[in-house]
Write a protein that holds these residues in place. Structure first.
Motif, short mmCIF file in Angstrom:
data_model
loop_
_atom_site.label_atom_id
_atom_site.label_comp_id
_atom_site.label_asym_id
_atom_site.label_seq_id
_atom_site.Cartn_x
_atom_site.Cartn_y
_atom_site.Cartn_z
N GLY A 43 24.03 13.38 55.38
CA GLY A 43 25.12 13.84 56.22
C GLY A 43 26.49 13.44 55.70
O GLY A 43 26.63 12.60 54.79
N SER A 44 27.51 14.04 56.27
CA SER A 44 28.87 13.82 55.80
C SER A 44 29.42 12.46 56.21
O SER A 44 30.36 11.96 55.60
CB SER A 44 29.79 14.92 56.34
N GLY A 45 28.88 11.84 57.26
CA GLY A 45 29.36 10.54 57.69
C GLY A 45 29.13 9.47 56.64
O GLY A 45 30.02 8.68 56.32
N ILE A 46 27.92 9.43 56.07
CA ILE A 46 27.62 8.45 55.02
C ILE A 46 28.31 8.84 53.72
O ILE A 46 28.75 7.98 52.95
CB ILE A 46 26.09 8.34 54.85
N PHE A 92 21.08 2.60 57.03
CA PHE A 92 22.36 2.44 56.36
C PHE A 92 23.47 2.42 57.41
O PHE A 92 23.81 3.45 58.00
CB PHE A 92 22.59 3.57 55.36
N LEU A 93 24.06 1.25 57.64
CA LEU A 93 25.09 1.09 58.67
C LEU A 93 26.46 1.33 58.05
O LEU A 93 26.92 0.55 57.20
CB LEU A 93 25.02 -0.31 59.28
N ILE A 142 24.77 0.49 43.23
CA ILE A 142 23.86 -0.36 44.00
C ILE A 142 23.63 0.23 45.39
O ILE A 142 22.49 0.33 45.87
CB ILE A 142 24.41 -1.79 44.08
N LYS A 143 24.72 0.65 46.03
CA LYS A 143 24.59 1.24 47.36
C LYS A 143 23.87 2.59 47.31
O LYS A 143 23.11 2.93 48.24
CB LYS A 143 25.97 1.40 47.99
N LYS A 144 24.12 3.34 46.26
CA LYS A 144 23.41 4.62 46.14
C LYS A 144 21.91 4.40 45.97
O LYS A 144 21.09 5.09 46.60
CB LYS A 144 23.96 5.40 44.95
N TYR A 145 21.54 3.43 45.14
CA TYR A 145 20.11 3.12 44.97
C TYR A 145 19.50 2.65 46.29
O TYR A 145 18.40 3.07 46.67
CB TYR A 145 19.95 2.07 43.89
N THR A 146 20.23 1.77 46.98
CA THR A 146 19.72 1.27 48.26
C THR A 146 19.58 2.39 49.27
O THR A 146 18.60 2.45 50.03
CB THR A 146 20.67 0.18 48.80
N LEU A 147 20.53 3.31 49.29
CA LEU A 147 20.49 4.40 50.25
C LEU A 147 19.36 5.37 49.97
O LEU A 147 18.62 5.79 50.88
CB LEU A 147 21.84 5.13 50.25
N LEU A 148 19.19 5.75 48.70
CA LEU A 148 18.20 6.77 48.36
C LEU A 148 16.78 6.22 48.33
O LEU A 148 15.83 6.96 48.64
CB LEU A 148 18.54 7.39 47.00
N ARG A 149 16.62 4.94 47.97
CA ARG A 149 15.28 4.39 47.80
C ARG A 149 14.84 3.51 48.96
O ARG A 149 13.66 3.52 49.33
CB ARG A 149 15.22 3.58 46.50
N ALA A 154 17.30 7.80 56.92
CA ALA A 154 18.41 8.52 57.53
C ALA A 154 18.61 8.06 58.96
O ALA A 154 17.65 7.82 59.70
CB ALA A 154 18.16 10.03 57.48
N SER A 155 19.85 7.94 59.34
CA SER A 155 20.15 7.49 60.70
C SER A 155 19.77 8.57 61.71
O SER A 155 20.07 9.75 61.51
CB SER A 155 21.64 7.17 60.83
N PRO A 156 19.08 8.22 62.80
CA PRO A 156 18.74 9.24 63.80
C PRO A 156 19.94 9.71 64.61
O PRO A 156 19.86 10.73 65.28
CB PRO A 156 17.73 8.51 64.70
N ARG A 157 21.05 8.98 64.53
CA ARG A 157 22.25 9.36 65.28
C ARG A 157 23.34 9.67 64.26
O ARG A 157 23.89 8.78 63.61
CB ARG A 157 22.68 8.22 66.20
N LEU A 158 23.63 10.97 64.11
CA LEU A 158 24.58 11.41 63.10
C LEU A 158 25.95 11.62 63.72
O LEU A 158 26.09 11.90 64.91
CB LEU A 158 24.10 12.73 62.47
N CYS A 159 26.97 11.48 62.90
CA CYS A 159 28.34 11.76 63.32
C CYS A 159 29.05 12.48 62.20
O CYS A 159 28.65 12.40 61.04
CB CYS A 159 29.08 10.46 63.66
#
Length: 706
Positions: A107-110, A473-474, A513-520, A524-529
């Motif tokens: 999503g566009s928020g992250i 991912f907060l 590092i953040k990209k690896y953490t996010l993808l692997r 995905a957050s259940p609450r999107l913005c």
């Protein structure tokens, strides 16, 4: 291919003729096509129709002069070059492919977080470029003198307390690197910079060193402010309650240029996430409209309760940071030196690690909308981080500069010369340790917490592992980290001129590092913005961090005493004294009088009156624009109603389903009754060719004017 107005075939005898208002609309449409400057490629017509439009715009009987032809060729070439340059820049843009992948999957928020990280990287690179151009290169060219002889001054220190001439050195060089002691004799810190007298050189290194941090802060402020207000001109025209219609999202979201399966999968994820965020936000808006006054009052009370609890948590956190910094600076025994060196960064990191988690827990209990949840949590997280950095700066100033207390060792020079012979280097080392510690925490959390958690969740099954799941991912926590790091970097521009270079390297590595953490490792957050409000809030938070960094820097430059044993300003009471000296030495008397007048009250009062007039004009213009926007909205509503009326007329003119006439697009009856436009300036995808005449009217031919 166009024919004359009266030669259109396909009219059925006795068919209904065009209405006079339709003929008037058609003539207005043709006039708009003739006088419009819109490129032909953007018009929704066939190639033969576009040739006819070009003939209308450029009649054969009129010949263009050589100058007009040259100007047109130059305009066409310049437009093509701009388009090619834009495509090339987008192709070679930093992390464009990675940002597209992240936006499609999460999503566009992250994605806005990673875009914000890229913007900070560019700001730091610009700061490094300015520092290298105006300070480092001239310093290397002018070859500054060696260290000046030490001042023969006797310090009145307390009994048993002597000045620290040596800093504890560790046998392990790694600890020296982590604490910054290994770079004390490099250009990373303030104490290494030296220059001769101001009268001996035409270029003032001291003035460049003093004004470069201020110029960098000003440029960062302008860049951040520009990004923050870039989306604001759309808000008055669209309104706060504007929402893109769901039908527009359904029929115009797909990119038909996508042919690769992986790209198509990412695009489907992006569309799905956008629909989920839109529907969830619409559902919450409907629930908010149905609230009773009692429910609204309960919601406001819960909102107040949550904010009070968060404020108490922030107060407790900054109190712990204050006492940890005081203890670390007051006890420097060598056996515990390593632990005490990283005690303030450790406490700050602990407070800022637990704070966002507690804030998120409190906010989620109230079931706020996603945008409100993100913004509220992010606000208090940034308040916590900025308050902790402010308290850390205050505790350092109280220890080194005796701010807020009286101490005997601070009386001779205005700073604690018994404990800190070069207090600028000491402050720089503390900020250096904060940057290093934050980056090490990012690496450790990614590979020692998130990665093992993901492996354990995938390896084992059960209710506990299902409850644990992958890390979410907060966005507030991650934005908090990079804003705090950037604020520390801005705070160290005077003490560590090359700290932005170090932070740029860390930001570059943090992205991957953040990209690896996010993808692997993340889910995905259940609450999107949506990213629109979050991006604006990110820039606002960054501006607050910049102001927090600029306030101590302004105080140090204008009011604090420089160290007597190191740095460029060793012979000056305050760094700003260099500006006064250069004005007296190199500026003629008229220029000095002009500067005195600009800094006097005689100039400030007229300037204040002028700014008030400008502000009044801007407010009046804004109100006039708001009234004009309101009128334009009414006109748009009227145009939509007019288009619906034309659609109803079209449906009345079309034959019934049982009629013998065919309604396929190539049939003459369909071509004769096809509407040319729904209104002037709003061409439909039909041909702009001539309309059939009503019975009883003379056929006419439209000839372009010569």
């Amino acid at each position: 291919m166009f024919h004359q107005w009266s030669a259109q075939p396909g009219r059925t005898p006795g068919g209904p003729g065009p209405q006079p208002e339709d003929e008037e609309l058609w003539e207005q449409e043709m006039e708009w096509l003739r006088t419009s400057r819109e490129p032909l490629r953007s018009l929704p017509y066939a190639m033969s129709d576009k040739r006819f439009i070009r003939q209308m715009r450029e009649p054969k009987g009129v010949e263009m002069t050589c100058r007009q032809q040259w100007q047109r060729r130059q305009q066409t070439m310049a437009q093509r070059l701009r388009e090619a340059a834009w495509r090339l820049a987008r192709g070679f843009g930093l992390w464009e492919g990675a940002l597209y992948e992240i936006g499609g999957l999460f999503g566009s928020g992250i994605r806005s977080y990673f875009t914000f990280l890229r913007f900070l990287l560019l700001l730091n690179l610009l700061t490094v470029l300015l520092t290298a151009k105006f300070v480092l290169v001239p310093l290397a060219w002018l070859r500054p003198p060696g260290p000046s002889p030490a001042l023969n001054v006797t310090l009145q220190c307390p009994s048993g307390h002597q000045p620290q001439t040596d800093v504890p050195r560790f046998h392990n060089q790694l600890w020296n690197v982590l604490t910054g002691r290994a770079f004390n004799n490099t250009y990373l810190f303030y104490g290494t910079y030296r220059a001769g007298p101001e009268s001996s050189s035409a270029y003032s290194i001291r003035l460049a060193y003093l004004l470069c941090p201020l110029a960098c802060l000003l440029l960062c402020f302008c860049g951040t402010l520009w990004r923050m207000v870039k989306g604001l001109p759309q808000r008055p025209g669209l309104g706060q309650a504007y929402r893109v219609p769901l039908s527009a999202k359904v029929f115009s979201s797909w990119d038909f240029c996508v042919h690769v399966w992986e790209a198509a999968t990412i695009k489907k994820h992006e569309i799905r996430n956008e629909f989920k965020g839109y529907l969830e936000e619409s559902h919450r808006l409907r629930e908010k409209r149905r609230e009773t006054p009692a429910q609204r009052a309960c919601r406001l009370l819960s909102y107040l309760r949550v904010n009070v609890l968060m404020g108490l948590l922030v107060a407790g956190g900054i109190s712990a940071i204050f006492w940890a910094t005081k203890y670390s600076q007051g006890n420097k025994e060598e056996p515990l030196f390593v632990v005490l060196q990283y005690l303030p960064p450790g406490v700050i990191s602990l407070v800022n690690f637990l704070g966002p988690l507690l804030f998120m827990f409190l906010v989620q209990l109230e079931n706020y909308p996603p945008s409100t949840e993100v913004n509220l949590t992010l606000f208090w997280c940034v308040v916590l981080k900025l308050a902790s950095l402010g308290m850390f700066s205050f505790s350092l100033g109280q220890t080194m500069l005796c701010i807020g207390r009286n101490k005997t060792s601070c009386e001779p020079f205005g700073y604690n010369a018994c404990d800190y012979q070069c207090w600028e280097n000491s402050v720089g080392e503390e900020l250096y340790k904060l940057i290093i510690f934050n980056f090490l925490l990012t690496v450790a959390f990614a590979f020692l917490v998130s990665l093992p958690r993901r492996l354990l969740v995938e390896r084992f099954s059960g209710w506990f592992w299902t409850w644990l799941d992958r890390e979410e991912f907060l966005v507030p926590k991650n934005v908090l980290d990079i804003v705090a790091g950037q604020t520390v970097t801005w705070m160290g521009l005077f003490y560590c001129p090359l700290l932005p270079l170090l932070h740029s390297i860390f930001l570059f590595l943090t992205f991957y590092i953040k990209k690896y953490t996010l993808l692997r490792n993340c889910r995905a957050s259940p609450r999107l913005c949506r990213a629109s409000s979050s991006t604006f809030f990110f820039q606002l938070v960054l501006l607050l961090g910049l102001l927090l960094a600029a306030a101590p820097l302004g105080y140090v430059v204008s009011s604090t005493h420089s160290s007597r044993d190191c740095g460029l300003f060793a012979n000056y009471s305050t760094p700003w004294q260099v500006v006064q000296e250069l004005v007296a030495l190199r500026l003629p008397l008229p220029g000095q009088r002009a500067l005195r007048y600009l800094s006097s009250h005689a100039f400030s009062f007229p300037l204040l009156i002028l700014l008030s007039l400008v502000l009044t004009v801007c407010i009046s213009q804004s109100q006039a624009n708001a009234r004009a926007i309101h009128v334009l909205r009414k006109q748009l509503v009227w145009q939509v109603q007019e288009k619906w009326r034309l659609v109803e007329e079209l449906s009345r003119l079309l034959p019934e389903p049982g009629s013998s006439e065919s309604l396929i697009p190539d049939s003459p009856h369909f071509r004769a009754l096809r509407p040319r436009s729904f209104g002037p300036g709003f061409p439909s995808p039909g041909s702009p060719g001539p309309r059939p005449q009503a019975p009883g009217r003379e056929p006419s031919t439209w000839t372009p004017p010569v």
